[in-house]
Design an enzyme around this catalytic site. Structure first.
Site, PDB file in Angstrom:
ATOM      1  N   GLU A 330       0.813  -1.225   0.000  1.00 52.87           N
ATOM      2  CA  GLU A 330       0.000   0.000   0.000  1.00 52.87           C
ATOM      3  C   GLU A 330       0.844   1.271   0.000  1.00 52.87           C
ATOM      4  OE1 GLU A 330      -0.412  -2.679   1.794  1.00 52.87           O
ATOM      5  OE2 GLU A 330      -2.493  -3.046   2.343  1.00 52.87           O
ATOM      6  N   LYS A 439      -3.379  -9.341  23.905  1.00 52.63           N
ATOM      7  CA  LYS A 439      -3.946  -8.383  24.845  1.00 52.63           C
ATOM      8  C   LYS A 439      -4.192  -9.074  26.181  1.00 52.63           C
ATOM      9  CE  LYS A 439      -5.613  -5.300  21.344  1.00 52.63           C
ATOM     10  NZ  LYS A 439      -6.661  -4.782  20.507  1.00 52.63           N
ATOM     11  N   TRP A 444      -0.860  -4.563  26.073  1.00 57.94           N
ATOM     12  CA  TRP A 444      -0.429  -5.265  24.859  1.00 57.94           C
ATOM     13  C   TRP A 444       0.933  -5.917  25.048  1.00 57.94           C
ATOM     14  CZ3 TRP A 444      -1.732  -1.742  20.013  1.00 57.94           C
ATOM     15  CH2 TRP A 444      -3.122  -1.499  20.001  1.00 57.94           C
TER      16      TRP A 444
HETATM   17  P1  ADP Z   1       2.761  -9.282   1.817  1.00 55.90           P
HETATM   18  O1  ADP Z   1       4.212  -9.602   2.090  1.00 55.90           O
HETATM   19  O2  ADP Z   1       1.854  -9.731   2.918  1.00 55.90           O
HETATM   20  O3  ADP Z   1       2.324  -9.537   0.440  1.00 55.90           O
HETATM   21  P2  ADP Z   1       3.584  -6.635   2.053  1.00 55.90           P
HETATM   22  O4  ADP Z   1       4.877  -6.930   1.419  1.00 55.90           O
HETATM   23  O5  ADP Z   1       2.872  -5.412   1.688  1.00 55.90           O
HETATM   24  O6  ADP Z   1       2.598  -7.752   1.841  1.00 55.90           O
HETATM   25  O7  ADP Z   1       3.771  -6.776   3.627  1.00 55.90           O
HETATM   26  C1  ADP Z   1       3.787  -5.662   4.424  1.00 55.90           C
HETATM   27  C2  ADP Z   1       3.924  -6.063   5.845  1.00 55.90           C
HETATM   28  O8  ADP Z   1       5.132  -6.782   6.063  1.00 55.90           O
HETATM   29  C3  ADP Z   1       4.036  -4.886   6.768  1.00 55.90           C
HETATM   30  O9  ADP Z   1       2.779  -4.338   7.058  1.00 55.90           O
HETATM   31  C4  ADP Z   1       4.724  -5.496   7.973  1.00 55.90           C
HETATM   32  O10 ADP Z   1       3.820  -6.168   8.799  1.00 55.90           O
HETATM   33  C5  ADP Z   1       5.638  -6.502   7.361  1.00 55.90           C
HETATM   34  N1  ADP Z   1       6.999  -5.951   7.234  1.00 55.90           N
HETATM   35  C6  ADP Z   1       7.579  -5.418   6.162  1.00 55.90           C
HETATM   36  N2  ADP Z   1       8.832  -5.038   6.429  1.00 55.90           N
HETATM   37  C7  ADP Z   1       9.069  -5.328   7.728  1.00 55.90           C
HETATM   38  C8  ADP Z   1      10.176  -5.175   8.625  1.00 55.90           C
HETATM   39  N3  ADP Z   1      11.330  -4.657   8.235  1.00 55.90           N
HETATM   40  N4  ADP Z   1      10.017  -5.580   9.896  1.00 55.90           N
HETATM   41  C9  ADP Z   1       8.858  -6.114  10.326  1.00 55.90           C
HETATM   42  N5  ADP Z   1       7.784  -6.301   9.533  1.00 55.90           N
HETATM   43  C10 ADP Z   1       7.881  -5.906   8.254  1.00 55.90           C
END
Ligand code: ADP
Length: 542
Positions: A330, A439, A444
Site C-alpha cells: 500500500e 492483549k 499489549w
Molecule cells: P505481503 O508480504 O503480505 O504480500 P507486504 O509486502 O505489503 O505484503 O507486507 C507488508 C507487511 O510486512 C508490513 O505491514 C509489515 O507487517 C511486514 N513488514 C515489512 N517489512 C518489515 C520489517 N522490516 N520488519 C517487520 N515487519 C515488516
C-alpha cells in the site's frame, strides 16, 4: 497567485526516456529464463518498450486496461512494464507464489485483459486460464524457438509479436494521476486487496527511494534487485534504477545462495535488496565456501523483521552495510529505512546493531504517527506502542473496488495494521501486527519481541507467539517452537533463557513444540492458521 513554472506531468515513461538519453549505454544484465546471461542497455530497453506500447495499441489495448505480468525479474519484464504504462494501460504484477485459486480470484477482480508470462509459469497459466474469462491475449516472454506446446488460445511469442511493428510510436500522454500499476496484497486475512499506483506516485516514489538517506542510489551503482517485481514493485528499483541511470542486474528465477553470489561477483554488484530468507541462504553459502563480497557495498533488508545475526554477519564478516527497511504494498512500498542520523552515525558494535534492529525513519514523502485504539496520538518515547498510521503521495488512499475503507480516515491517514513505537529521534520499531498482538489484562504484549528473543536460543529454529484465551487475563502468550534438527531443548530451557530479558508479565505461559510452523506465500508466519491449530489449547495457568 499561481507560480509561473511549467506543467510537466510526472509520467513513468519519462523515466525510461531519461535513462535512454542520459545513460543509454548503461547495461541491464539478466539471467534469462532460457538460461544464458543476456545483456542489453537502457537505449535498447527504451526502443523495445516503445514497441511493446505500439504493439499493445495495435492489438486494441489502451487507457485503463489492466495487463497482467506473471514473470521474474528480467529486462523483458522491465520493457513490458514501460510499454504497458506508455499506452496508458496498467501493469498488474501477479505473485506466482500465491495459491492458484487466489491468482484466479485476483485476475477476475482486476479483469485483466492480457498477460505477459514467463516460460516457468506456463503450466500454472494453463491450469487457471479457463477460470479467467477477461484475458484475450497471452504473450509468452520468449522467442519462437523456445515456445512450448500449448492448448491455450491467442498465444504469441513476445519476440515475434514485437517484430511486427515499425517503431514509429510515441508515448501516449495523459494526466499524471492516471493509474500506472496494480498489485494485490497477499491477503493473509480475508480476500486480497488491490492497490492501484498512479504515474505520479510511482515517479515520486522512485525519487524518494533513491535519496541518500533512503537507498542512496547513484548512476555509479550496479543494482541487483533480488526482491521480485511482483513483490511490491521490487521495492521501486524498476523505476529508481532508470531514474538515476544505475546498472541493473536481474536475477531471473534463480535466488539460491550460489546463483545470487555468482551475479554479485561476476557483475560486481554494489547494491542489492531482498527479504531476510534470501540473505540467510547467501550467508550460508559464503560460510560453506569461504567466499567474500569485495564489490558489494550495501544491502536493503525488509519484508519482515531483519534478524540481528544477519546484520552482524554482513557488517562484521563482509564489510557490507545493512539498511533495515519497512514498507508495504500500500506504500509503493517504502515506509522507513534505518540509515544513520548524525546522532547515531558514530555508533559501533552492539550499540549500532541495537539501532539497526529498528525499522528506521521515513524519508520526505512519508508521514507517520502511532495512536491508541481511540485514535489518540501516542508519544515518541521509544516504548509506548500503538497502531502505526501513515500518509504521503505514494501511499494508497483507497483499495481497488472501495473495499477496506475502514483503514483510511478523513485526514488521509492509512492504518497500516502494524503496531509500533517511535523513539525521540524519530526511529520507528515494529512490535507486531495489530491482529497478532496479545492483549493481556488490557495491556499489549509484542509477539515479535517474544519471537526474536526465543530464536536467539541456540537450539530454536523458529518460534511464533500467539494469544490463547485465558479466563482471568483475556489472553496470555503461548510460544510455539520448532527445534533445530538434532536438538532437544525443553520448555524449562527456553523459559529460563528468556527470563529477565522481557517484562515478567510478558513471559509465555507455556511452550508448545511443533514440527513446522505454517507460512504465507510471501514467507511470513501464518498466525491465523496457527491460532486455529491451537484454538482448543488450555494453558496450565488457566
Ligand atoms: P505481503 O508480504 O503480505 O504480500 P507486504 O509486502 O505489503 O505484503 O507486507 C507488508 C507487511 O510486512 C508490513 O505491514 C509489515 O507487517 C511486514 N513488514 C515489512 N517489512 C518489515 C520489517 N522490516 N520488519 C517487520 N515487519 C515488516
Amino acid at each position: 497567485m499561481l507560480g509561473l513554472m511549467q506543467e510537466w506531468p510526472l509520467l513513468c515513461h519519462k523515466l525510461i526516456d531519461h535513462a535512454a538519453r542520459q545513460h543509454g549505454e548503461r547495461e541491464i544484465v539478466s539471467r534469462s529464463i532460457e538460461g544464458p546471461i543476456v545483456r542489453t542497455t537502457y537505449a535498447e530497453i527504451h526502443r523495445r518498450a516503445l514497441r511493446v506500447a505500439e504493439r499493445l495499441d495495435r492489438d486494441g489495448f489502451g487507457l485503463g486496461d489492466r495487463i497482467a505480468t506473471l514473470a521474474w525479474n528480467t529486462a523483458r519484464h522491465i520493457e513490458a512494464w514501460y510499454g504497458i504504462m506508455g499506452v496508458g494501460a496498467i501493469y498488474h504484477t501477479l505473485n506466482p507464489r500465491l495459491f492458484p485459486e487466489q491468482i484466479v480470484w485476483i485476475m477476475n477482480n482486476a479483469e485483466d485483459k492480457a498477460i505477459f508470462v514467463d516460460l516457468t509459469f506456463m503450466p500454472l497459466l494453463e491450469k487457471i486460464a479457463g477460470a479467467v474469462k477477461s484475458v484475450r491475449k497471452v504473450i509468452v516472454l520468449t522467442d519462437e524457438a523456445h515456445m512450448p506446446q500449448t492448448a491455450l488460445p491467442n498465444v504469441v511469442a513476445y519476440e515475434e509479436w514485437l517484430d511486427e511493428v515499425d517503431c514509429a510510436f510515441t508515448w501516449k500522454t495523459f494526466d499524471e494521476n492516471t493509474a500506472a500499476g496494480m498489485c494485490y496484497t497477499s491477503g493473509t486475512t480475508g480476500d486480497p486487496k488491490g492497490v492501484l499506483y498512479s504515474h505520479r506516485s510511482n515517479v515520486l516514489h522512485a525519487m524518494i527511494a533513491a535519496m541518500p538517506d533512503a537507498m542512496g542510489l547513484s548512476s555509479r551503482d550496479t543494482i541487483l534487485p533480488v526482491v521480485p517485481m511482483f513483490h511490491a514493485n521490487a521495492w521501486g528499483l524498476g523505476q529508481s534504477g532508470p531514474m538515476i541511470g544505475a546498472r541493473l542486474v536481474m536475477p531471473g528465477c534463480k535466488m539460491d545462495g550460489a546463483s545470487i553470489y555468482e551475479l554479485l561477483d561476476t557483475e560486481k554488484v554494489t547494491f542489492s535488496a531482498a527479504v531476510p530468507t534470501v540473505w540467510l541462504m547467501l550467508l550460508q553459502y559464503l560460510e560453506e565456501t569461504g567466499k567474500k563480497l569485495p564489490y558489494l557495498n550495501r544491502v536493503v533488508i525488509g519484508g519482515s523483521s531483519c534478524p540481528r545475526a544477519i546484520t552482524a554477519k554482513f557488517q562484521g564478516n563482509y564489510d557490507v552495510e545493512v539498511i533495515h527497511a519497512w514498507g508495504m504494498t500500500e506504500m509503493s512500498p517504502l515506509g522507513t529505512l534505518c540509515t544513520m542520523k548524525p546522532g547515531y552515525a558514530g555508533l559501533e558494535g552492539d550499540a549500532r546493531l541495537d539501532v539497526q534492529g529498528k525499522q528506521g525513519f521515513p524519508p520526505f514523502g512519508v508521514e507517520m504517527k502511532v495512536t491508541d485504539d481511540d485514535d489518540k496520538e501516542l508519544p515518541w518515547d521509544g516504548k509506548t506502542f500503538g497502531r502505526l498510521k501513515v500518509r504521503g503521495p505514494a501511499v494508497a488512499r483507497a483499495y481497488y473496488g472501495g473495499i477496506g475503507s475502514e483503514q483510511f480516515d478523513e485526514e488521509g491517514w492509512f492504518d497500516t495494521g502494524d503496531v509500533a513505537h517511535i523513539d525521540p529521534s524519530g526511529y520507528m520499531q515494529i512490535t507486531d501486527r495489530a491482529k497478532d498482538v496479545i492483549k493481556s489484562g488490557g495491556e499489549w504484549i509484542s509477539t515479535i519481541e517474544l519471537e526474536n528473543l526465543a530464536v536467539a536460543h541456540p537450539d530454536v529454529a523458529e518460534a511464533a507467539a500467539i494469544g490463547i484465551r485465558h479466563s482471568k487475563w483475556g489472553e496470555r502468550p503461548l510460544l510455539v517452537v520448532v527445534r533445530k534438527p538434532g536438538r532437544e531443548p525443553t520448555r524449562a530451557d527456553i523459559l529460563t533463557f528468556m527470563d529477565g530479558k522481557v517484562a515478567k508479565w510478558w513471559m509465555p505461559d507455556d511452550v508448545a513444540f511443533v514440527g513446522e510452523i505454517p507460512h504465507t506465500a510471501t514467507g511470513k508466519i501464518q498466525k491465523t492458521l496457527l491460532r486455529r491449530q491451537f484454538s482448543d489449547y488450555r494453558l496450565p495457568t488457566d
